[in-house]
Design a protein around this motif. Structure first.
Motif, PDB file in Angstrom:
ATOM      1  N   UNK A  42       0.856  -1.194   0.000  1.00  0.00           N
ATOM      2  CA  UNK A  42       0.000   0.000   0.000  1.00  0.00           C
ATOM      3  C   UNK A  42       0.889   1.239   0.000  1.00  0.00           C
ATOM      4  N   UNK A  43       0.730   2.090  -0.992  1.00  0.00           N
ATOM      5  CA  UNK A  43       1.540   3.298  -1.090  1.00  0.00           C
ATOM      6  C   UNK A  43       0.993   4.375  -0.159  1.00  0.00           C
ATOM      7  N   UNK A  44       1.865   4.946   0.656  1.00  0.00           N
ATOM      8  CA  UNK A  44       1.451   5.928   1.655  1.00  0.00           C
ATOM      9  C   UNK A  44       0.865   7.191   1.032  1.00  0.00           C
ATOM     10  N   UNK A  45       1.432   7.574  -0.106  1.00  0.00           N
ATOM     11  CA  UNK A  45       1.107   8.877  -0.664  1.00  0.00           C
ATOM     12  C   UNK A  45      -0.017   8.856  -1.683  1.00  0.00           C
ATOM     13  N   UNK A  46      -0.198   7.740  -2.364  1.00  0.00           N
ATOM     14  CA  UNK A  46      -1.202   7.718  -3.427  1.00  0.00           C
ATOM     15  C   UNK A  46      -2.524   7.078  -3.009  1.00  0.00           C
ATOM     16  N   UNK A  64      -6.135   5.522  10.331  1.00  0.00           N
ATOM     17  CA  UNK A  64      -6.658   5.838   9.005  1.00  0.00           C
ATOM     18  C   UNK A  64      -5.732   6.841   8.337  1.00  0.00           C
ATOM     19  N   UNK A  65      -5.354   6.540   7.096  1.00  0.00           N
ATOM     20  CA  UNK A  65      -4.437   7.394   6.358  1.00  0.00           C
ATOM     21  C   UNK A  65      -4.952   7.589   4.942  1.00  0.00           C
ATOM     22  N   UNK A  66      -4.766   8.793   4.399  1.00  0.00           N
ATOM     23  CA  UNK A  66      -5.143   9.077   3.013  1.00  0.00           C
ATOM     24  C   UNK A  66      -4.182  10.101   2.432  1.00  0.00           C
ATOM     25  N   UNK A  67      -3.688   9.811   1.247  1.00  0.00           N
ATOM     26  CA  UNK A  67      -2.797  10.731   0.534  1.00  0.00           C
ATOM     27  C   UNK A  67      -1.621  11.207   1.397  1.00  0.00           C
TER      28      UNK A  67
END
Length: 202
Positions: A42-46, A64-67
């Motif tokens: 899972x890419x942290x930034x995209x 929870x993380x997004x972008x």
């Protein structure tokens, strides 16, 4: 140091002192969920939105993380130890017989009959997860619903837990049965080889 997502500044200071006392020139920290995400590709930034739920021994963490931004980071004082203790107490009350931690753990992972003794804790986690998702932006929630949440940790194999956190199949759920293996596989990247430096805490 690999640290929980809800680590306090007091804990960081204690670990930093410990590292410096051991002779480290510099001390860095990284949140455990980042390593799990990395191990799962899972890419942290995209990523438009991803949710991770770690059922630890003494606590549960919702991340929870997004972008590339942390949108939620909550900890509950409920974990595998709570499940096991409840099983031991209720088994003694209903069967008039004491059982060991090992026996209670086996029931927790294999016997659906114990659900009536542990589902109160599942409900707390489930309710908190719903509350967290309700505060998220619509596009983040849509992304999480589309690919589901990731469940891992010491208590992740508890019987009935997957159904509770997927809201009985309404939400996709990725269960990582051996998160320690996933994390250890990524530790080799902590020296900066292909690992974003800004994910570290100084």
């Amino acid at each position: 140091f690999i640290v929980p997502s809800t680590v306090s500044s007091v804990d960081l200071r204690a670990w930093r002192d410990s590292g410096q006392h051991a002779g480290a020139a510099e001390v860095y920290f990284i949140h455990k969920p980042y390593l799990v995400m990395r191990g799962l590709g899972i890419d942290f930034y995209t990523t438009a939105g991803t949710a991770l739920v770690e059922i630890g021994s003494s606590s549960t963490e919702i991340f929870v993380l997004a972008n590339g931004k942390i949108l939620a980071n909550e900890q509950l004082a409920v974990g595998k130890n709570s499940f096991i203790s409840s099983i031991q107490v209720d088994y003694k009350r209903t069967q008039n017989q004491s059982i060991s931690v090992t026996a209670a753990e086996r029931l927790l992972e294999q016997d659906a009959a114990v659900l009536k003794w542990v589902e109160k804790y599942y409900f707390i986690i489930e309710e908190t997860l719903w509350r967290v998702l309700d505060t998220m932006p619509a596009d983040t929630v849509q992304a999480i619903v589309a690919k589901g949440i990731t469940l891992y940790g010491a208590g992740a194999n508890s019987v009935g837990l997957k159904a509770a956190l997927s809201f009985n199949g309404k939400l996709a759920l990725q269960h990582v049965s051996d998160s320690d293996h996933v994390i250890s596989r990524e530790i080799g990247n902590l020296n900066g080889k292909g690992f974003p430096r800004d994910l570290f805490i100084r």
